[in-house]
Design an enzyme around this catalytic site. Structure first.
Site, PDB file in Angstrom:
ATOM      1  N   GLU A 177      50.229 -32.172 -48.036  1.00 15.14           N
ATOM      2  CA  GLU A 177      50.287 -30.822 -47.893  1.00 15.14           C
ATOM      3  C   GLU A 177      49.119 -30.495 -48.927  1.00 15.14           C
ATOM      4  O   GLU A 177      49.122 -30.812 -50.140  1.00 15.14           O
ATOM      5  CB  GLU A 177      51.503 -30.384 -48.651  1.00 15.14           C
ATOM      6  CG  GLU A 177      51.802 -28.741 -48.374  1.00 15.14           C
ATOM      7  CD  GLU A 177      51.705 -28.296 -49.808  1.00 15.14           C
ATOM      8  OE1 GLU A 177      50.745 -27.433 -50.202  1.00 15.14           O
ATOM      9  OE2 GLU A 177      52.873 -28.336 -50.547  1.00 15.14           O
ATOM     10  N   CYS A 188      50.438 -23.087 -53.854  1.00 12.61           N
ATOM     11  CA  CYS A 188      49.711 -23.530 -52.853  1.00 12.61           C
ATOM     12  C   CYS A 188      49.605 -22.390 -51.845  1.00 12.61           C
ATOM     13  O   CYS A 188      49.135 -22.286 -50.856  1.00 12.61           O
ATOM     14  CB  CYS A 188      50.289 -24.671 -52.226  1.00 12.61           C
ATOM     15  SG  CYS A 188      52.069 -25.044 -52.441  1.00 12.61           S
TER      16      CYS A 188
END
Lengths: 528, 528
Positions: free
Chosen positions: A264, A301
């Protein structure tokens, strides 16, 4: 108590000569404990133990795995103040965040415990035999999900607990029946060691095989590289930069036996603000987004790094308000001198791009390692022409793209790289309805889409998707958050005409675990 | 009627200058029709059309997709004798096989039609909001599976219908909502063109967007290479050799945006025969396995190429019987001169390996392109020392490995590469019970394990797994057969706080499609 050693299975070990310390960014000085990087021999031993442990761990019952996962949660809580203080000392993050993240970590572990205790997650499927079928008899087939094998998990810099040692990747892998080797993140090696001690204690208390978990210290790329290339490693979990994640993906793809890497990685999380919303509540939105952009010093993120809107007076007002609001926020500490260094450098590079206008750039003196937030704007055509402007600046930075019209907005969205999230700000559903092509374009680029909210804040629940088209993740078919993240570490396996008493519990006629199964196309908990 | 052209969407096109013909291996001569390879421009156009078609096709309802899939099945059946004759003329396979494979292809299409018409396959999941939750409100999150985008499917040499133009990969991709571009297999370009015409007709009749399907002729690697590297292609399906599948996997992994490749590749499908079974029914097993090894001239990916047993008098007798039985079988035709050429060459290379004993090698004169079956034996330690002996010889060839004892047998299994299947032959469950470590070792290497049967014959049903650890497939987390193969072409997507009327049907409060959904951790068809 931390001693700076690796855990090779349940043994503390420090045979290497390469050492490093963690750093306290709030105090701007190194912490005291010396961590010893794992040697190639220690890595091999950890992998050997994991492979051996897999032989038994993969057959451990869901109930036993649940005891293990809950025991990890208990032992993490038992670390109490020492863990919280170490976390803060190694990350510069406040105590409230440390406790919140610990809560989330414990919640994730307990969620996976509940999942495997209940047991239906294996997607058991049974098609019974039809010996009289013409022209050929139909065999009996029974399927379930089984673990892939030893998994390597890379700790993430920005989530010392929830995406690191006993974070989501590790919890999902244990739940699946996969031993885990953690490549500890060098910025929070002490936090990692404490959590590792909790996992080892839990494994011993609940009778898990030695080698089900190892924790390897590492300050460079060698340990991770050797782990990903090791033939006995069967999958990799990573959260971090595009450069780091792609390097691991490439290593794994080049192996003689390629293995899945779920990384990710980067995301600028575009936010589209539609005209009426901008007109009717621009000021409120500016305040909300100033908060979201600076939340956790912009180190999430899902940080909104890109705001997209159609040019108007309302947009100009919004930009001014956003500049004002963000300037009011007190600068805060980043995780590490390297992180603030990268932030300052990337921000400068971005601001040097032709056509970019800086509308807010806090200039005042701040403590060492504190990040100064910034807002910039750019014209739609400039953004389209220069893909440097599409890059993420990790930190409290955001760019407002002023689009000529809805067509240009749609074109820009279609040219964006893959993203974790997109957000649509609309004057209720009526305005959203008028922009269905924009919504459609957004959906094609992301894993999650948010209505009238902010992208920061990732709810841990079954309906969450944390992932997305590349480079948000290396494989958009999986999520890193929520119980379905277990699917990264398992594969389907099928038994044909297998004797009932030799089948795993999940597939026996009598359904001793009382799990939900698909039997001849019907979902049921009944016996055969 | 075949005309040798590509389908670029619904348009027949032959702009290129590179031509080729298919071959009739039974008559040992070329077929008449000249096929024109797709040009780079035609490839780009097909991909462009697929990308455009995706914009609407991805939102087509399950009911409409079902009509499309059923129409493809109908149109394939309507091709009737022309299809069967072309199939036989291009493959050398008998009419019975052609009809059987057509039946399977139609069954697969209709199974996916049923799946998407019912609709629950999208794994809809809803977690409703908790606005009053402390410390933070919980948002409403709703998730479902959505299509990846345009998929490239490579036709397989050994299944001109069921794993080619409208085979399992294509049917699954259409069901998912992904446009498909088929890279037609050059050995059966005519069969491919006929099936392509059926798909185009079905698409037109059911109102699917132009570009939802294209069929590109190709005799070399250029067309496939360009397709896999094309930025608008989002996934790849392949069935064939390890070399071919790995080359595509590498191309896809090296893209700026890597994409998933599901390649189903080589497998020798180990069969373990336990001592008591060998003693009590060795002769019957020899007859059964002579049939399985030569079925379809050994051209199935599940062909039993490796038989493993512990040395004994019974094993010696079994080997003799197997040699006798297989010699009785009439040689049959392979698919193409290239296939028989590779068979003869690989067989010779294998027979030249040190320590290999040939126990049956039909020497008699046979028709051109007919394969002469062979059985060989080797000692366990020799097999362990020489990994050349682990390679697949595609065709009616098998090797019996004579192991010293159960430990050596277990060691050999643990050293095998990944396989589609393993088979255990035991004197009922009692004997299997005594060899649990052998079973455990087998499970770790394969996707499906069979008890007292043969690996040939892949039942199409939800509990089938056709896939396995590398190199059986490039990603063991998926199956190529059965409705779950749709999961290769979809990704989870989540909506946060989205207005009910803008949600897809599958996620609306009122559940208008009446599908099974997970709502706040409970499976239900109820409204919210």
């Amino acid at each position: 108590m931390m001693i700076g050693k690796n855990y090779i299975g349940n043994k503390q070990s420090a045979q290497g000569s390469k050492n490093y310390k963690t750093f306290n960014p709030q105090l701007n000085r190194e912490n005291e404990i010396l961590f010893t990087e794992a040697t190639p021999q220690e890595i091999d031993e950890a992998v050997y133990l994991a492979s051996e442990a897999f032989k038994t761990f993969r057959t451990v019952s869901g109930e036993q795995k649940a005891l293990f996962l809950n025991a990890i949660a208990d032992e993490i809580l038992a670390l109490d103040d020492e863990l919280i203080q170490t976390y803060c000392m190694e990350s510069g993050l406040p105590e409230g965040r440390a406790k919140g993240e610990r809560g989330r970590t414990v919640f994730q572990l307990r969620s996976f415990a509940d999942l495997v205790k209940e047991g239906s997650w294996v997607e058991a499927s049974i098609d019974t035999a039809q010996p009289d079928r013409e022209p050929l008899p139909k065999p009996d087939l029974r399927k379930l999900l089984i673990p892939l094998g030893p998994v390597v998990v890379f700790g993430a810099s920005n989530f010392p607990l929830a995406y690191s040692t006993a974070g989501g990747d590790t919890a999902a892998a244990f739940a699946a029946g996969c031993p885990v080797i953690v490549k500890s993140h060098p910025m929070h090696a002490g936090t990692g060691e404490l959590v590792a001690s909790a996992i080892i204690k839990a494994a011993e208390k609940t009778g898990m095989p030695n080698g089900v978990f190892s924790n390897l210290n590492s300050s460079g790329i060698e340990v991770g590289t050797k782990l990903v290339k090791h033939p006995q490693i069967k999958a990799v979990g990573f959260t971090g930069s595009i450069r780091g994640g792609r390097a691991l993906y490439d290593l794994a793809a080049q192996r003689e036996e390629p293995i899945p890497v779920f990384a990710e990685m980067g995301s600028v999380n575009p936010v589209v603000i539609l005209p009426n919303a901008l007109k009717n509540r621009g000021a409120a939105l500016a305040k909300t987004y100033a908060g979201s952009i600076t939340l956790g010093t912009g180190q999430f993120c899902t940080n909104p790094g890109l705001l997209l809107a159609i040019k108007s007076e309302a947009l100009s007002n919004f930009v001014s308000e956003l500049a004002n609001e963000i300037a009011k926020i007190e600068p805060s500490c980043m995780l590490h001198p390297n992180i603030i260094g990268a932030y300052e450098s990337n921000k400068s590079k971005m601001m040097a791009q032709k056509g970019l206008t800086v509308v807010s750039d806090v200039k005042k003196e701040v403590n060492a390692n504190y990040a100064r937030q910034a807002i910039t704007t750019v014209e739609g055509h400039t953004f389209l022409e220069n893909t440097n402007l599409h890059q993420e600046v990790f930190g409290p930075f955001s760019m407002v793209v002023q689009c000529k019209d809805a067509n240009q907005l749609e074109l820009i969205i279609s040219k964006l790289e893959g993203q974790l999230t997109a957000t649509l700000i609309a004057e209720e559903k009526e305005e959203a309805h008028d922009y269905s092509r924009i919504i459609s374009a957004l959906q094609n680029r992301v894993g999650r889409i948010i209505f009238n909210g902010v992208p920061t804040g990732v709810e841990v629940c079954p309906s969450m998707v944390h992932g997305g088209p590349y480079p948000a993740s290396t494989d958009s078919r999986f999520t890193a958050v929520g119980i379905n993240s277990i699917k990264r570490w398992v594969r389907p396996f099928s038994y044909q005409d297998w004797p009932n008493e030799l089948l795993p519990q999940e597939l026996k006629d009598e359904n001793p675990l009382r799990i939900l199964r698909q039997v001849n196309n019907m979902l049921t908990k009944d016996k055969i």
